[in-house]
Design a protein around this motif. Sequence first.
Motif, PDB file in Angstrom:
ATOM      1  N   ALA A  13      26.701  65.097  44.692  1.00 23.23           N
ATOM      2  CA  ALA A  13      26.280  66.415  44.702  1.00 23.23           C
ATOM      3  C   ALA A  13      25.717  66.742  43.370  1.00 23.23           C
ATOM      4  O   ALA A  13      24.743  67.341  43.365  1.00 23.23           O
ATOM      5  CB  ALA A  13      27.465  67.235  44.814  1.00 23.23           C
ATOM      6  N   GLY A  14      26.166  66.417  42.185  1.00 22.93           N
ATOM      7  CA  GLY A  14      25.965  66.593  40.890  1.00 22.93           C
ATOM      8  C   GLY A  14      24.404  65.816  40.476  1.00 22.93           C
ATOM      9  O   GLY A  14      23.743  66.512  39.952  1.00 22.93           O
ATOM     10  N   GLU A  15      24.258  64.911  41.229  1.00 24.50           N
ATOM     11  CA  GLU A  15      22.993  64.097  41.086  1.00 24.50           C
ATOM     12  C   GLU A  15      21.890  64.517  41.838  1.00 24.50           C
ATOM     13  O   GLU A  15      20.684  64.215  41.265  1.00 24.50           O
ATOM     14  CB  GLU A  15      23.328  62.520  41.443  1.00 24.50           C
ATOM     15  CG  GLU A  15      24.458  61.846  40.415  1.00 24.50           C
ATOM     16  CD  GLU A  15      24.657  60.498  40.936  1.00 24.50           C
ATOM     17  OE1 GLU A  15      25.501  59.935  40.215  1.00 24.50           O
ATOM     18  OE2 GLU A  15      24.145  60.221  42.222  1.00 24.50           O
ATOM     19  N   VAL A  16      22.044  64.949  42.913  1.00 24.23           N
ATOM     20  CA  VAL A  16      20.847  65.473  43.684  1.00 24.23           C
ATOM     21  C   VAL A  16      20.861  66.999  44.040  1.00 24.23           C
ATOM     22  O   VAL A  16      19.829  67.352  44.672  1.00 24.23           O
ATOM     23  CB  VAL A  16      21.074  64.765  45.184  1.00 24.23           C
ATOM     24  CG1 VAL A  16      20.939  63.387  45.106  1.00 24.23           C
ATOM     25  CG2 VAL A  16      22.405  65.313  46.022  1.00 24.23           C
ATOM     26  N   VAL A  71      25.726  76.528  47.492  1.00 24.37           N
ATOM     27  CA  VAL A  71      27.086  75.870  47.572  1.00 24.37           C
ATOM     28  C   VAL A  71      27.016  74.239  47.658  1.00 24.37           C
ATOM     29  O   VAL A  71      26.571  73.843  48.596  1.00 24.37           O
ATOM     30  CB  VAL A  71      27.935  76.324  49.001  1.00 24.37           C
ATOM     31  CG1 VAL A  71      29.199  75.667  48.942  1.00 24.37           C
ATOM     32  CG2 VAL A  71      27.734  77.919  48.830  1.00 24.37           C
ATOM     33  N   THR A  72      27.440  73.758  46.793  1.00 22.30           N
ATOM     34  CA  THR A  72      27.439  72.048  46.802  1.00 22.30           C
ATOM     35  C   THR A  72      28.579  71.612  45.829  1.00 22.30           C
ATOM     36  O   THR A  72      29.087  72.137  44.981  1.00 22.30           O
ATOM     37  CB  THR A  72      26.100  71.709  46.141  1.00 22.30           C
ATOM     38  OG1 THR A  72      25.795  70.313  46.637  1.00 22.30           O
ATOM     39  CG2 THR A  72      26.027  71.757  44.584  1.00 22.30           C
ATOM     40  N   GLY A  73      28.946  70.331  46.270  1.00 25.31           N
ATOM     41  CA  GLY A  73      30.225  69.663  45.642  1.00 25.31           C
ATOM     42  C   GLY A  73      31.577  70.256  45.985  1.00 25.31           C
ATOM     43  O   GLY A  73      32.308  70.031  45.121  1.00 25.31           O
ATOM     44  N   GLU A  74      31.342  71.090  47.070  1.00 28.09           N
ATOM     45  CA  GLU A  74      32.683  71.631  47.562  1.00 28.09           C
ATOM     46  C   GLU A  74      33.403  70.962  48.389  1.00 28.09           C
ATOM     47  O   GLU A  74      33.008  70.397  49.184  1.00 28.09           O
ATOM     48  CB  GLU A  74      32.357  73.088  47.845  1.00 28.09           C
ATOM     49  CG  GLU A  74      31.750  74.104  46.624  1.00 28.09           C
ATOM     50  CD  GLU A  74      32.632  74.332  45.307  1.00 28.09           C
ATOM     51  OE1 GLU A  74      33.702  74.140  45.506  1.00 28.09           O
ATOM     52  OE2 GLU A  74      31.978  74.428  44.210  1.00 28.09           O
ATOM     53  N   GLN A  75      34.777  71.283  48.454  1.00 24.17           N
ATOM     54  CA  GLN A  75      35.789  70.872  49.600  1.00 24.17           C
ATOM     55  C   GLN A  75      36.235  72.165  50.369  1.00 24.17           C
ATOM     56  O   GLN A  75      36.939  72.745  49.497  1.00 24.17           O
ATOM     57  CB  GLN A  75      36.999  70.113  49.098  1.00 24.17           C
ATOM     58  CG  GLN A  75      36.420  68.629  48.644  1.00 24.17           C
ATOM     59  CD  GLN A  75      37.511  68.168  47.792  1.00 24.17           C
ATOM     60  OE1 GLN A  75      38.507  68.377  47.710  1.00 24.17           O
ATOM     61  NE2 GLN A  75      37.348  66.685  47.414  1.00 24.17           N
ATOM     62  N   ILE A  76      35.425  72.572  51.369  1.00 30.40           N
ATOM     63  CA  ILE A  76      35.951  73.765  51.976  1.00 30.40           C
ATOM     64  C   ILE A  76      37.000  73.462  53.122  1.00 30.40           C
ATOM     65  O   ILE A  76      36.935  72.664  54.087  1.00 30.40           O
ATOM     66  CB  ILE A  76      34.870  74.422  52.816  1.00 30.40           C
ATOM     67  CG1 ILE A  76      33.600  74.565  51.732  1.00 30.40           C
ATOM     68  CG2 ILE A  76      35.007  75.620  53.340  1.00 30.40           C
ATOM     69  CD1 ILE A  76      33.714  75.445  50.625  1.00 30.40           C
ATOM     70  N   ARG A  77      38.180  74.142  52.939  1.00 33.41           N
ATOM     71  CA  ARG A  77      39.164  73.697  53.943  1.00 33.41           C
ATOM     72  C   ARG A  77      39.160  74.859  55.017  1.00 33.41           C
ATOM     73  O   ARG A  77      38.916  76.113  54.913  1.00 33.41           O
ATOM     74  CB  ARG A  77      40.602  74.124  53.301  1.00 33.41           C
ATOM     75  CG  ARG A  77      40.955  73.405  52.011  1.00 33.41           C
ATOM     76  CD  ARG A  77      42.373  73.303  51.876  1.00 33.41           C
ATOM     77  NE  ARG A  77      42.927  74.550  51.335  1.00 33.41           N
ATOM     78  CZ  ARG A  77      42.924  75.149  50.164  1.00 33.41           C
ATOM     79  NH1 ARG A  77      42.674  74.082  48.987  1.00 33.41           N
ATOM     80  NH2 ARG A  77      43.404  76.110  49.533  1.00 33.41           N
ATOM     81  N   CYS A  78      39.209  74.191  56.093  1.00 30.36           N
ATOM     82  CA  CYS A  78      39.583  74.980  57.511  1.00 30.36           C
ATOM     83  C   CYS A  78      40.662  74.596  58.000  1.00 30.36           C
ATOM     84  O   CYS A  78      40.637  73.874  58.843  1.00 30.36           O
ATOM     85  CB  CYS A  78      38.046  74.919  58.628  1.00 30.36           C
ATOM     86  SG  CYS A  78      38.298  75.592  60.103  1.00 30.36           S
ATOM     87  N   ASP A  79      41.774  75.422  57.549  1.00 31.28           N
ATOM     88  CA  ASP A  79      43.127  74.797  57.906  1.00 31.28           C
ATOM     89  C   ASP A  79      44.197  76.163  58.305  1.00 31.28           C
ATOM     90  O   ASP A  79      45.327  75.821  58.388  1.00 31.28           O
ATOM     91  CB  ASP A  79      43.658  74.113  56.732  1.00 31.28           C
ATOM     92  CG  ASP A  79      43.893  74.576  55.429  1.00 31.28           C
ATOM     93  OD1 ASP A  79      43.539  76.043  55.458  1.00 31.28           O
ATOM     94  OD2 ASP A  79      44.282  74.156  54.751  1.00 31.28           O
TER      95      ASP A  79
END
Length: 257
Positions: free
Chosen positions: A167-170, A242-250
């Motif tokens: 994510a950080g590279e692109v 929004v990038t490099g994230e972990q979005i919880r759907c829980d």
Amino acid sequence: MDFGLGGRVAVVPGATSGLGLASARALAGEGADVVIGGRRAGLAREEAAALPSAIGVGVDLTAPSGPETLVGAATDAFGPVDVLVLNGGGPAPGTAAGMTSGTAAEAVDLLLLPHVRLVEAVLPRMRERGWGRIIAIGSSGVQQPIDGLAASNVGRAALAGYLKTLAGEVAGDGVTVNMVLPGRIDTARLARLDRARADRQGAEVEGVRKESEAGIPVGRYGTPDEFGAVVAFLASRAASYVTGEQIRCDGGLVRAH
């Protein structure tokens, strides 16, 4: 809100059922041309026929040529891939104490290498065109390891590390990379896991489910459609920052920040 996905090309492997299928349907509902991949070619074509603009492709992503085959079919049918959803089956349940070097390697072969190959196949053209979305269907076990799913915890954590670095590279090329972490979503795989847990405990499946639901603040399992909506948002132009994230759907299951 217009998600800006009309005419975009989306590839969703492992999409003949469960969270993959829910994601494919959500993307199609926003106007994307969708490629459904799955081992069951007939079912992939059947599910694709129910969408406005889609094809189904029979493919085994664990085969070295599988990712390239899927991306090639998408490009031939619709053009360069704009949205790549990383998805596939999960390893069998098991403990960390019972894990061997062989089962660890199998987890990597299933949950990391096919996805790296898929990214290899689409990323250069995404960067050239200055737009792309890579969205991985992960697991809440990435942030809070799940008891009895050691191989899944290991393999998905490896994928998470790869994607966070990517994510950080692109990002400067207009390509976003995110993960969606499902909690207990009401799918066939979750039903199998509940059954396995019930068998281990000598309990009834319904009792196991009620116990699980009691630990979720929302008080129920999520639906595949609720999960698919999050994937569609991350694919949208509205999520361009929004990038490099972990979005919880829980449903609030994981207590970590």
